[in-house]
Design a protein around this motif. Structure first.
Motif, short mmCIF file in Angstrom:
data_model
loop_
_atom_site.label_atom_id
_atom_site.label_comp_id
_atom_site.label_asym_id
_atom_site.label_seq_id
_atom_site.Cartn_x
_atom_site.Cartn_y
_atom_site.Cartn_z
N VAL A 116 0.83 -1.20 0.00
CA VAL A 116 0.00 0.00 0.00
C VAL A 116 0.87 1.25 0.00
O VAL A 116 0.55 2.24 -0.67
CB VAL A 116 -0.92 0.00 1.24
CG1 VAL A 116 -1.71 1.31 1.34
CG2 VAL A 116 -1.86 -1.18 1.20
N ASP A 117 1.97 1.18 0.73
CA ASP A 117 2.84 2.34 0.94
C ASP A 117 4.29 1.92 0.72
O ASP A 117 5.00 1.61 1.67
CB ASP A 117 2.63 2.86 2.37
CG ASP A 117 3.46 4.10 2.67
OD1 ASP A 117 3.78 4.85 1.74
OD2 ASP A 117 3.76 4.33 3.86
N PRO A 118 4.74 1.85 -0.54
CA PRO A 118 6.09 1.37 -0.82
C PRO A 118 7.15 2.09 0.00
O PRO A 118 7.17 3.32 0.07
CB PRO A 118 6.26 1.67 -2.32
CG PRO A 118 4.86 1.62 -2.86
CD PRO A 118 4.00 2.21 -1.76
N GLY A 119 7.99 1.28 0.65
CA GLY A 119 9.03 1.85 1.50
C GLY A 119 8.52 2.37 2.82
O GLY A 119 9.30 2.97 3.57
N ASN A 120 7.24 2.15 3.11
CA ASN A 120 6.64 2.66 4.35
C ASN A 120 6.94 4.14 4.54
O ASN A 120 7.28 4.61 5.62
CB ASN A 120 7.15 1.87 5.56
CG ASN A 120 6.80 0.40 5.49
OD1 ASN A 120 7.67 -0.46 5.61
ND2 ASN A 120 5.53 0.08 5.30
N ARG A 121 6.74 4.90 3.46
CA ARG A 121 7.12 6.30 3.46
C ARG A 121 6.11 7.22 4.14
O ARG A 121 6.47 8.30 4.61
CB ARG A 121 7.33 6.79 2.02
CG ARG A 121 8.49 6.13 1.30
CD ARG A 121 8.69 6.71 -0.10
NE ARG A 121 9.04 8.12 -0.03
CZ ARG A 121 8.35 9.08 -0.63
NH1 ARG A 121 7.25 8.80 -1.31
NH2 ARG A 121 8.74 10.34 -0.53
N HIS A 122 4.84 6.82 4.20
CA HIS A 122 3.81 7.76 4.62
C HIS A 122 3.13 7.42 5.94
O HIS A 122 2.26 8.17 6.39
CB HIS A 122 2.73 7.88 3.54
CG HIS A 122 3.22 8.45 2.25
ND1 HIS A 122 3.77 7.67 1.25
CD2 HIS A 122 3.25 9.74 1.80
CE1 HIS A 122 4.12 8.46 0.24
NE2 HIS A 122 3.82 9.70 0.54
N GLY A 123 3.47 6.31 6.56
CA GLY A 123 2.79 5.96 7.80
C GLY A 123 3.47 4.83 8.55
O GLY A 123 4.25 4.06 7.97
N VAL A 124 3.19 4.75 9.83
CA VAL A 124 3.65 3.64 10.67
C VAL A 124 2.43 3.04 11.37
O VAL A 124 1.42 3.71 11.57
CB VAL A 124 4.70 4.09 11.70
CG1 VAL A 124 5.93 4.66 11.02
CG2 VAL A 124 4.11 5.10 12.69
N ILE A 125 2.53 1.77 11.72
CA ILE A 125 1.41 1.10 12.36
C ILE A 125 1.19 1.65 13.76
O ILE A 125 2.13 1.74 14.56
CB ILE A 125 1.66 -0.42 12.43
CG1 ILE A 125 1.78 -1.01 11.01
CG2 ILE A 125 0.52 -1.11 13.19
CD1 ILE A 125 2.25 -2.44 11.00
N TYR A 126 -0.05 2.01 14.03
CA TYR A 126 -0.46 2.41 15.38
C TYR A 126 -0.98 1.18 16.12
O TYR A 126 -0.34 0.67 17.04
CB TYR A 126 -1.51 3.51 15.29
CG TYR A 126 -2.13 3.91 16.61
CD1 TYR A 126 -1.34 4.30 17.68
CD2 TYR A 126 -3.52 3.90 16.76
CE1 TYR A 126 -1.93 4.67 18.89
CE2 TYR A 126 -4.10 4.27 17.96
CZ TYR A 126 -3.30 4.65 19.03
OH TYR A 126 -3.88 5.00 20.23
N LEU A 127 -2.14 0.69 15.72
CA LEU A 127 -2.70 -0.54 16.27
C LEU A 127 -3.21 -1.38 15.10
O LEU A 127 -3.37 -0.87 13.99
CB LEU A 127 -3.84 -0.23 17.25
CG LEU A 127 -3.46 0.58 18.49
CD1 LEU A 127 -4.70 0.97 19.28
CD2 LEU A 127 -2.49 -0.18 19.39
N TRP A 128 -3.48 -2.65 15.36
CA TRP A 128 -3.94 -3.52 14.28
C TRP A 128 -4.87 -4.58 14.86
O TRP A 128 -5.11 -4.61 16.06
CB TRP A 128 -2.76 -4.16 13.55
CG TRP A 128 -1.84 -4.99 14.41
CD1 TRP A 128 -0.83 -4.53 15.21
CD2 TRP A 128 -1.83 -6.41 14.56
NE1 TRP A 128 -0.19 -5.57 15.85
CE2 TRP A 128 -0.79 -6.75 15.46
CE3 TRP A 128 -2.61 -7.44 14.00
CZ2 TRP A 128 -0.52 -8.06 15.82
CZ3 TRP A 128 -2.33 -8.75 14.35
CH2 TRP A 128 -1.29 -9.04 15.25
#
Length: 362
Positions: A116-128
């Motif tokens: 969804v977000d190549p390289g995890n550039r735009h967000g980090v996991i909060y909760l799941w």
């Protein structure tokens, strides 16, 4: 669970730039934060917090799409909201140098959202969490003793649903969180929008529609399960766990449990992200880095009963939370889980029409 509506040291959006630099504006789900974490962040950084809540992803997306939302931190779900916001350029790329605590994140979980977000550039996991079955197993055993408690067949087999209807069934009102699991159960791809697959999903849902007591919002399912008004629900894992806690606190005689379907449960992630036009990105980076500390994440999971993506937080949790497989699923269950994608716009419209027909019962 306390509704997080923080009023301590708050400043309204729209003040002068100088004041704006000392204010962090957060937009998050209700009942989805440890109030102590906000208080501690304010105390340690001197940054004041304004905390607003929303109840649907559509509300969040609408505000960001319109621009000038005034928020510095938002918490969209990876699919579909975060995906669409990334594609639309509505989120600001994160600055890794300001986020050393991203090293605390589970790389395997972060890899699952890289599509969804190549390289995890735009967000980090909060909760799941996962999407599955919340139930009063003892009551279901009374009315349907041969029904499988670990399978979506419990819900989607009309014969089982007909009998369980005596004690109440609810399916949450969320097409994006229900249809992928139905498709997967039918042997179809969970992201499919092919007419034959959607027709099969529609038939399956309409076959059980007469036996549903309601198709409510997820918060309503928490209350109904906790009060014993229903004995089976299809909903979010954390909401079912909250219902269990509320039932115990109220000294109810029934026990609420959460079950991941053996066919594989849908996995979802709520992301910490910064809007492209955030008025205070410096404070936003400081907040994300603060949240990713193990002790802070442990406090949040302890409060809301959703798992986080910081493994070092688990030893800091009470054993009944850290070792609860409904909070932290075992590796074999995660291996069977899947992350749903976001269909193209035409596919989303087709799914929306299907869902409207399901709700209407025709």
């Amino acid at each position: 669970m306390r509704r997080v509506m923080l009023t301590l040291a708050l400043l309204p959006i729209g003040l002068q730039a100088q004041a704006q630099q000392a204010t962090l504006n957060i937009y998050n789900w209700a009942d989805y934060m440890d109030p102590y974490a906000i208080e501690r962040f304010q105390r340690e950084t001197g940054i004041r917090v304004r905390y607003d809540v929303y109840d649907t992803l559509e509300t969040l997306e609408g505000k960001l799409s319109a621009g000038r939302s005034g928020y510095d931190i938002v918490v969209p779900t990876s699919e579909p909201a975060f995906n669409r916001l990334v594609r639309a350029g509505a989120l600001r790329p994160l600055e890794p140098a300001r986020l050393p605590n991203t090293a605390n994140l589970d790389p395997a979980l972060m890899a699952r959202i890289a599509s969804v977000d190549p390289g995890n550039r735009h967000g980090v996991i909060y909760l799941w969490g996962t999407v599955g079955l919340g139930m009063n197993a003892a009551r279901i055993r009374e009315v349907a003793p041969d029904a499988p408690l670990d399978s979506l067949d419990l819900l989607l087999n009309p014969e089982h649903a007909r009998r369980i209807a005596r004690c109440g069934i609810a399916v949450m009102d969320s097409a994006v969180d229900v249809l992928p699991s139905v498709l997967r159960h039918l042997g179809r791809h969970p992201d499919s929008v092919a007419p034959p697959d959607l027709d099969a999903a529609q038939r399956a849902l309409l076959a059980i529609r007469p036996f549903l007591r309601s198709i409510p919002s997820p918060p309503a399912i928490i209350d109904a399960l906790a009060a014993g008004e229903i004995c089976l629900a299809f909903s979010y894992s954390g909401d079912v766990i909250q219902a269990r806690a509320r039932a115990r606190e109220a000294r109810r005689t029934h026990e609420v449990s959460y079950v991941m379907p053996r066919e594989g449960a849908q996995l979802w992630f709520d992301m910490l992200a910064i809007p492209a036009d955030a008025p205070n990105p410096d404070a936003a980076h400081a907040f994300i880095n603060f949240i990713l500390q193990p002790d802070v994440m442990a406090g949040i999971t302890r409060q809301v009963r959703y798992p986080n993506a910081v493994p070092a937080s688990r030893p800091l949790l009470p054993p009944e939370v850290a070792n609860d497989p409904s909070v932290f699923p075992p590796a074999e269950a995660l291996a069977l889980s899947f992350v749903a994608g976001t269909p193209a716009q035409a596919g989303e419209r087709a799914r929306a029409r299907l869902w409207a027909r399901f709700k209407a019962g025709r």
